[in-house]
Write an enzyme that holds these catalytic residues in place. Sequence first.
Site, PDB file in Angstrom:
ATOM      1  N   ARG A  54       0.822  -1.221   0.000  1.00 12.51           N
ATOM      2  CA  ARG A  54       0.000   0.000   0.000  1.00 12.51           C
ATOM      3  C   ARG A  54       0.851   1.264   0.000  1.00 12.51           C
ATOM      4  O   ARG A  54       0.430   2.302  -0.523  1.00 12.51           O
ATOM      5  CB  ARG A  54      -0.942  -0.016   1.212  1.00 12.51           C
ATOM      6  N   ILE A  61      -7.114   7.682  -0.789  1.00 19.39           N
ATOM      7  CA  ILE A  61      -7.019   6.228  -0.910  1.00 19.39           C
ATOM      8  C   ILE A  61      -7.915   5.679   0.194  1.00 19.39           C
ATOM      9  O   ILE A  61      -7.827   6.087   1.346  1.00 19.39           O
ATOM     10  CB  ILE A  61      -5.562   5.744  -0.766  1.00 19.39           C
ATOM     11  N   SER A  62      -8.826   4.784  -0.166  1.00 17.21           N
ATOM     12  CA  SER A  62      -9.848   4.333   0.775  1.00 17.21           C
ATOM     13  C   SER A  62      -9.257   3.547   1.943  1.00 17.21           C
ATOM     14  O   SER A  62      -8.178   2.961   1.848  1.00 17.21           O
ATOM     15  CB  SER A  62     -10.881   3.462   0.061  1.00 17.21           C
ATOM     16  N   GLN A  63     -10.000   3.546   3.035  1.00 15.19           N
ATOM     17  CA  GLN A  63      -9.672   2.725   4.202  1.00 15.19           C
ATOM     18  C   GLN A  63      -9.552   1.263   3.766  1.00 15.19           C
ATOM     19  O   GLN A  63     -10.400   0.754   3.038  1.00 15.19           O
ATOM     20  CB  GLN A  63     -10.798   2.880   5.227  1.00 15.19           C
ATOM     21  N   PRO A  64      -8.498   0.557   4.160  1.00 15.44           N
ATOM     22  CA  PRO A  64      -8.323  -0.836   3.737  1.00 15.44           C
ATOM     23  C   PRO A  64      -9.529  -1.732   4.020  1.00 15.44           C
ATOM     24  O   PRO A  64      -9.853  -2.611   3.216  1.00 15.44           O
ATOM     25  CB  PRO A  64      -7.082  -1.286   4.513  1.00 15.44           C
TER      26      PRO A  64
END
Length: 211
Positions: free
Chosen positions: A35, A61-64
């Site tokens: 990431r 960038i979205s939350q995992p």
Amino acid sequence: MTPVASTSALNLARSLYEAGIRNEAVLQAVANTPREQFLDAALGHKAYENTALPIGQGQTISQPYIVAKMTEIILQTKPTKVLEIGTGSGYQAAILARLVPQLFTVERIKSLQIQARQRLKRLDLHNIAFKYGDGWEGWPSKGPYDAIMVTAAASSIPDALVSQLADGGILVIPVGEIAQQLLKVTRSGDKYRSEVVEDVRFVPLINGELA
């Protein structure tokens, strides 16, 4: 090239399992995807925190957890052809490309698209087709799709996207402005069934293109 999972990525995958993600293929894809390569160097130390992070141009960038959750839903139909709306950093595309044979991804911000293409090429992910354009319109010439994932919140479900679903296909999309919900929309012939997955928070899905 076979990816080598870092300790940080493995720990992230374990934390996602504890948060409720159960699809082993999704967890393995998270463990095998660096990431930090999708972030500016200054934010690299936060890469494996379960949080959304800025990537420029007012985007994130979205939350995992959300990346994994949306991917888990997409895989329920065992799709071979998937459309992603909102390439962004390219991280979600990297996860999907490890799990589906064909991925098509659309990004309206040219600078983000260029960066994402470079990152995904470095990871030897070559089953991805890229389009610079308006995500509200999808990519009709390449459809229909077994699944469509939208990585920004729409004010309503775009008709253009549901029309590009194959019969039995699903659309996973956050909908709403202040209060947002993640929806799973399933096509059955000429009918569509919508289910609420959970409450979410995304940047808005904006019309048009930005150079």
